[in-house]
Design a protein around this motif. Structure first.
Motif, PDB file in Angstrom:
ATOM      1  N   ALA A 109       0.824  -1.214   0.000  1.00 22.03           N
ATOM      2  CA  ALA A 109       0.000   0.000   0.000  1.00 22.03           C
ATOM      3  C   ALA A 109       0.858   1.264   0.000  1.00 22.03           C
ATOM      4  O   ALA A 109       0.620   2.195  -0.776  1.00 22.03           O
ATOM      5  N   CYS A 110       1.895   1.292   0.849  1.00 21.58           N
ATOM      6  CA  CYS A 110       2.734   2.497   0.944  1.00 21.58           C
ATOM      7  C   CYS A 110       3.677   2.625  -0.250  1.00 21.58           C
ATOM      8  O   CYS A 110       3.971   3.733  -0.690  1.00 21.58           O
ATOM      9  N   GLY A 111       4.127   1.468  -0.783  1.00 16.49           N
ATOM     10  CA  GLY A 111       4.938   1.486  -2.010  1.00 16.49           C
ATOM     11  C   GLY A 111       4.154   2.081  -3.162  1.00 16.49           C
ATOM     12  O   GLY A 111       4.675   2.871  -3.964  1.00 16.49           O
ATOM     13  N   GLU A 112       2.873   1.737  -3.238  1.00 19.27           N
ATOM     14  CA  GLU A 112       1.980   2.272  -4.284  1.00 19.27           C
ATOM     15  C   GLU A 112       1.891   3.797  -4.176  1.00 19.27           C
ATOM     16  O   GLU A 112       2.004   4.513  -5.177  1.00 19.27           O
ATOM     17  N   LEU A 113       1.706   4.294  -2.964  1.00 15.05           N
ATOM     18  CA  LEU A 113       1.586   5.736  -2.760  1.00 15.05           C
ATOM     19  C   LEU A 113       2.900   6.437  -3.112  1.00 15.05           C
ATOM     20  O   LEU A 113       2.899   7.512  -3.731  1.00 15.05           O
ATOM     21  N   SER A 114       4.030   5.823  -2.753  1.00 20.88           N
ATOM     22  CA  SER A 114       5.345   6.398  -3.091  1.00 20.88           C
ATOM     23  C   SER A 114       5.537   6.488  -4.598  1.00 20.88           C
ATOM     24  O   SER A 114       6.000   7.506  -5.119  1.00 20.88           O
ATOM     25  N   ILE A 115       5.170   5.412  -5.309  1.00 19.93           N
ATOM     26  CA  ILE A 115       5.332   5.404  -6.776  1.00 19.93           C
ATOM     27  C   ILE A 115       4.409   6.449  -7.413  1.00 19.93           C
ATOM     28  O   ILE A 115       4.800   7.151  -8.347  1.00 19.93           O
ATOM     29  N   LEU A 116       3.182   6.569  -6.889  1.00 21.83           N
ATOM     30  CA  LEU A 116       2.257   7.587  -7.414  1.00 21.83           C
ATOM     31  C   LEU A 116       2.808   8.993  -7.175  1.00 21.83           C
ATOM     32  O   LEU A 116       2.622   9.890  -7.996  1.00 21.83           O
ATOM     33  N   ALA A 117       3.522   9.195  -6.057  1.00 24.68           N
ATOM     34  CA  ALA A 117       4.148  10.498  -5.774  1.00 24.68           C
ATOM     35  C   ALA A 117       5.265  10.781  -6.785  1.00 24.68           C
ATOM     36  O   ALA A 117       5.392  11.906  -7.291  1.00 24.68           O
ATOM     37  N   VAL A 118       6.062   9.753  -7.091  1.00 25.14           N
ATOM     38  CA  VAL A 118       7.137   9.921  -8.082  1.00 25.14           C
ATOM     39  C   VAL A 118       6.537  10.191  -9.466  1.00 25.14           C
ATOM     40  O   VAL A 118       7.050  11.016 -10.233  1.00 25.14           O
ATOM     41  N   MET A 119       5.425   9.516  -9.792  1.00 26.77           N
ATOM     42  CA  MET A 119       4.744   9.751 -11.079  1.00 26.77           C
ATOM     43  C   MET A 119       4.243  11.196 -11.172  1.00 26.77           C
ATOM     44  O   MET A 119       4.330  11.818 -12.226  1.00 26.77           O
ATOM     45  N   ALA A 120       3.724  11.700 -10.060  1.00 27.54           N
ATOM     46  CA  ALA A 120       3.239  13.093 -10.039  1.00 27.54           C
ATOM     47  C   ALA A 120       4.407  14.046 -10.284  1.00 27.54           C
ATOM     48  O   ALA A 120       4.290  15.002 -11.059  1.00 27.54           O
ATOM     49  N   TYR A 121       5.539  13.768  -9.652  1.00 31.03           N
ATOM     50  CA  TYR A 121       6.748  14.590  -9.835  1.00 31.03           C
ATOM     51  C   TYR A 121       7.215  14.537 -11.291  1.00 31.03           C
ATOM     52  O   TYR A 121       7.574  15.560 -11.893  1.00 31.03           O
ATOM     53  N   ASP A 122       7.178  13.326 -11.878  1.00 28.95           N
ATOM     54  CA  ASP A 122       7.579  13.144 -13.281  1.00 28.95           C
ATOM     55  C   ASP A 122       6.685  13.950 -14.221  1.00 28.95           C
ATOM     56  O   ASP A 122       7.155  14.627 -15.137  1.00 28.95           O
ATOM     57  N   ARG A 123       5.369  13.907 -14.002  1.00 26.80           N
ATOM     58  CA  ARG A 123       4.425  14.666 -14.849  1.00 26.80           C
ATOM     59  C   ARG A 123       4.607  16.180 -14.658  1.00 26.80           C
ATOM     60  O   ARG A 123       4.494  16.952 -15.600  1.00 26.80           O
ATOM     61  N   TYR A 124       4.920  16.582 -13.421  1.00 25.60           N
ATOM     62  CA  TYR A 124       5.167  18.007 -13.123  1.00 25.60           C
ATOM     63  C   TYR A 124       6.366  18.503 -13.941  1.00 25.60           C
ATOM     64  O   TYR A 124       6.304  19.551 -14.592  1.00 25.60           O
ATOM     65  N   LEU A 125       7.458  17.719 -13.947  1.00 24.48           N
ATOM     66  CA  LEU A 125       8.654  18.115 -14.712  1.00 24.48           C
ATOM     67  C   LEU A 125       8.366  18.124 -16.211  1.00 24.48           C
ATOM     68  O   LEU A 125       8.791  19.041 -16.923  1.00 24.48           O
ATOM     69  N   ALA A 126       7.634  17.099 -16.685  1.00 24.23           N
ATOM     70  CA  ALA A 126       7.373  16.971 -18.132  1.00 24.23           C
ATOM     71  C   ALA A 126       6.520  18.120 -18.664  1.00 24.23           C
ATOM     72  O   ALA A 126       6.729  18.597 -19.784  1.00 24.23           O
ATOM     73  N   ILE A 127       5.562  18.591 -17.858  1.00 17.32           N
ATOM     74  CA  ILE A 127       4.625  19.615 -18.339  1.00 17.32           C
ATOM     75  C   ILE A 127       5.049  21.024 -17.928  1.00 17.32           C
ATOM     76  O   ILE A 127       4.973  21.959 -18.724  1.00 17.32           O
ATOM     77  N   CYS A 128       5.529  21.181 -16.694  1.00 12.56           N
ATOM     78  CA  CYS A 128       5.864  22.528 -16.198  1.00 12.56           C
ATOM     79  C   CYS A 128       7.298  22.944 -16.522  1.00 12.56           C
ATOM     80  O   CYS A 128       7.594  24.134 -16.592  1.00 12.56           O
ATOM     81  N   ARG A 129       8.182  21.948 -16.700  1.00  9.28           N
ATOM     82  CA  ARG A 129       9.581  22.287 -17.010  1.00  9.28           C
ATOM     83  C   ARG A 129      10.097  21.405 -18.151  1.00  9.28           C
ATOM     84  O   ARG A 129      11.087  20.679 -17.999  1.00  9.28           O
ATOM     85  N   PRO A 130       9.433  21.478 -19.316  1.00  9.88           N
ATOM     86  CA  PRO A 130       9.760  20.560 -20.417  1.00  9.88           C
ATOM     87  C   PRO A 130      11.199  20.699 -20.939  1.00  9.88           C
ATOM     88  O   PRO A 130      11.804  19.708 -21.356  1.00  9.88           O
ATOM     89  N   LEU A 131      11.762  21.915 -20.906  1.00  8.22           N
ATOM     90  CA  LEU A 131      13.115  22.130 -21.438  1.00  8.22           C
ATOM     91  C   LEU A 131      14.181  21.471 -20.554  1.00  8.22           C
ATOM     92  O   LEU A 131      15.243  21.088 -21.032  1.00  8.22           O
TER      93      LEU A 131
END
Length: 310
Positions: A109-131
């Motif tokens: 359960a906690c591993g799932e939440l950690s991975i979802l947090a990393v995914m959110a960070y990845d999407r943040y970088l891809a969309i907000c800081r694409p360069l």
């Protein structure tokens, strides 16, 4: 003194959560077996597709692969034992296996939440800081984040289970379909010192609630950025919506379970208690591969090409 000696000798727990379902055990066994096989098939298929196709060796798909591996790990900690219990007259589990199952359930359960947090960070970088995305989300950074996602819950729950194993237990009935650390702690004798267990438990809740806040903050920022740009909105709809659906589903079922475990009434029907307890093993492991498989274009195209090749 004799009773205490007997208590310390007993090394088996009884799982009483299954009692009410005994009338329908054949039907429940068949449905559960099919459901577990479908979960394994969907998740393992997605893992294989991502591993084999080099075009999918990008951070977003690697993280999705981690979600699927985690789903296989967590569901395997529950379903085989549950299927076995449906076939047997006495629903028992050894002390060691009970602690191990509690460890698997919590770390899943906690591993799932950690991975979802990393995914959110990845999407943040891809969309907000694409360069800067490729310079920030390197293979090394990705492997560090994935390691963090799995090692953190493993370390926390190793400590938690170790503390639980020190307790002397006076009761041996677990009113659940599977072992849960918090419930094992509640079985401790009245004079047991459970302070350390409580401290670790609340510290863990704080750590993973802060994960939840981080994800919510990231998405609020993403939505604000995407509202001003049509291209970003398209990217958000394609890559963030599946993640958002996955996240909301997971958080809803986990919060329900935590609230029930801490504040729920014992007067609730056993079948409803069971459903609340296993929601996180029912919905996310089945929904995630389906949502991502249909919504993410590259994976959908890869699946379709495999289907048409056949």
């Amino acid at each position: 003194s004799l009773i205490m000696d007997n208590v310390s000798v007993v090394r088996t727990f009884t799982l009483t959560g299954i009692n009410e379902t005994m009338d329908y055990r054949a039907a429940i066994f068949s449905l559960t077996l099919v459901y577990y096989c479908v979960i394994l098939f969907l998740n393992i298929s997605l893992i294989v597709i991502i591993v084999v196709d080099e075009n999918l060796h990008e951070p977003m798909y690697v993280l999705l692969c981690c979600v699927c591996i985690n789903a296989v790990y967590g569901t395997t900690g529950f379903y085989p034992k549950f299927l076995l219990d449906l076939l047997s007259f006495a629903q028992e589990i050894s002390y060691e296996w009970c602690l191990f199952q509690a460890f698997v359930m919590y770390s899943f359960a906690c591993g799932e939440l950690s991975i979802l947090a990393v995914m959110a960070y990845d999407r943040y970088l891809a969309i907000c800081r694409p360069l800067h995305y490729h310079s920030l989300m390197t293979k090394r950074r990705l492997s560090q984040l994935v390691s963090f996602s799995w090692l953190t819950p493993f370390c926390i729950f190793s400590v938690s289970i170790l503390l639980t194993s020190r307790l002397e237990l006076c009761r041996l009935k677990i009113k659940r379909l599977f072992c849960v650390n918090w419930i094992i702690v509640q079985l401790a004798c009245p004079d047991s010192d459970t302070l350390a267990n409580n401290v670790v438990s609340y510290a863990t809740i704080f750590i993973y609630v802060s994960h939840g806040f981080f994800i919510v903050w990231t998405y609020m920022h993403l939505i604000r950025v995407c509202a001003t740009s049509k291209d970003d909105r398209v990217k958000f709809m394609q890559t963030c919506v599946p993640h958002l659906v996955s996240l909301i589903t997971f958080l809803t079922v986990i919060v329900f379970d935590l609230m029930y475990m801490r504040f729920g009434s014992a007067d609730m029907p056993q079948s409803l208690q069971n459903f609340i307890a296993i929601e996180f093993l029912l919905f996310p492991p089945m929904m995630n591969p389906l949502i991502y498989g249909f919504k993410l274009t590259k994976i959908r195209n890869r699946i379709l090409s495999l289907v048409y090749l056949r």
